[in-house]
Design a protein around this motif. Structure first.
Motif, mmCIF file in Angstrom:
data_model
loop_
_atom_site.group_PDB
_atom_site.id
_atom_site.type_symbol
_atom_site.label_atom_id
_atom_site.label_comp_id
_atom_site.label_asym_id
_atom_site.label_seq_id
_atom_site.Cartn_x
_atom_site.Cartn_y
_atom_site.Cartn_z
ATOM 1 N N ALA A 16 0.794 -1.674 0.135
ATOM 2 C CA ALA A 16 -0.387 0.035 -0.302
ATOM 3 C C ALA A 16 1.022 1.360 -0.215
ATOM 4 O O ALA A 16 0.276 1.553 -0.641
ATOM 5 C CB ALA A 16 -0.642 0.105 1.807
ATOM 6 N N ARG A 19 2.690 1.450 -3.377
ATOM 7 C CA ARG A 19 1.593 2.353 -4.461
ATOM 8 C C ARG A 19 0.735 3.399 -4.434
ATOM 9 O O ARG A 19 0.710 4.352 -4.626
ATOM 10 C CB ARG A 19 0.303 1.198 -4.282
ATOM 11 N N ALA A 20 0.821 3.840 -2.878
ATOM 12 C CA ALA A 20 0.311 5.778 -2.440
ATOM 13 C C ALA A 20 1.726 6.129 -2.454
ATOM 14 O O ALA A 20 2.233 7.705 -2.919
ATOM 15 C CB ALA A 20 0.329 5.804 -1.124
ATOM 16 N N CYS A 57 -4.762 3.474 7.990
ATOM 17 C CA CYS A 57 -5.506 2.754 6.756
ATOM 18 C C CYS A 57 -5.952 4.203 6.782
ATOM 19 O O CYS A 57 -5.724 4.677 4.968
ATOM 20 C CB CYS A 57 -6.764 2.784 7.276
ATOM 21 N N LEU A 60 -2.474 5.620 4.871
ATOM 22 C CA LEU A 60 -2.513 4.696 2.995
ATOM 23 C C LEU A 60 -3.568 5.633 1.786
ATOM 24 O O LEU A 60 -3.554 4.841 1.219
ATOM 25 C CB LEU A 60 -2.065 3.270 3.105
ATOM 26 N N ARG A 61 -4.584 5.322 3.055
ATOM 27 C CA ARG A 61 -6.220 6.107 1.778
ATOM 28 C C ARG A 61 -6.511 4.402 1.723
ATOM 29 O O ARG A 61 -6.950 4.253 0.351
ATOM 30 C CB ARG A 61 -5.756 6.440 0.775
ATOM 31 N N LEU A 62 -6.390 3.582 2.560
ATOM 32 C CA LEU A 62 -7.107 2.548 2.130
ATOM 33 C C LEU A 62 -8.504 2.121 3.120
ATOM 34 O O LEU A 62 -8.840 3.177 4.347
ATOM 35 C CB LEU A 62 -6.302 1.566 3.248
ATOM 36 N N SER A 63 -9.421 2.213 2.522
ATOM 37 C CA SER A 63 -10.255 1.548 3.298
ATOM 38 C C SER A 63 -10.168 0.421 4.062
ATOM 39 O O SER A 63 -9.555 -0.110 4.975
ATOM 40 C CB SER A 63 -11.336 0.311 2.382
ATOM 41 N N TRP A 66 -9.125 -3.313 4.292
ATOM 42 C CA TRP A 66 -8.134 -4.034 3.185
ATOM 43 C C TRP A 66 -7.670 -4.967 4.637
ATOM 44 O O TRP A 66 -6.974 -6.011 3.255
ATOM 45 C CB TRP A 66 -7.234 -2.747 2.751
ATOM 46 N N CYS A 72 -4.718 -10.309 2.731
ATOM 47 C CA CYS A 72 -4.152 -8.376 2.593
ATOM 48 C C CYS A 72 -3.431 -8.445 1.307
ATOM 49 O O CYS A 72 -2.694 -7.358 1.161
ATOM 50 C CB CYS A 72 -2.789 -8.897 3.795
ATOM 51 N N VAL A 74 -3.827 -5.502 -1.325
ATOM 52 C CA VAL A 74 -4.670 -4.264 -1.088
ATOM 53 C C VAL A 74 -5.061 -3.629 -2.747
ATOM 54 O O VAL A 74 -4.087 -3.794 -3.450
ATOM 55 C CB VAL A 74 -3.598 -3.032 -1.512
#
Length: 76
Positions: A16, A19-20, A57, A60-63, A66, A72, A74
């Motif tokens: 994550a 990717r960010a 979360c 990392l701008r995750l729901s 996740w 796990c 992402v």
């Protein structure tokens, strides 16, 4: 701590973060953690608390879901 869970969480965090386009220091700062603690989580040596997981979360701008989806992985 279950070593397998730690490795899965760490792998998900690292994926994550990459990717960010963030550095470990940037994620740690955004989640109000020390860089050392975050790096230990990414390496699977430290599991985050629920409170810390929520902060990660957000950083990392995750729901929040996740972690429990697809071992796990992402979302892209």
């Amino acid at each position: 701590m279950d070593e397998t869970v730690g490795i899965q969480v760490g792998s998900g965090l690292r994926t994550a973060r990459l990717r960010a386009g963030l550095t470990p220091a940037e994620v740690a700062r955004a989640a109000f953690l020390s860089q050392e603690a975050y790096v230990r989580m990414e390496r699977g040596k430290l599991l985050p608390s629920v409170h810390t997981l929520v902060a990660l979360c957000r950083a990392l701008r995750l729901s929040a879901g996740w972690l429990r989806t697809n071992s796990c992985r992402v979302p892209a």
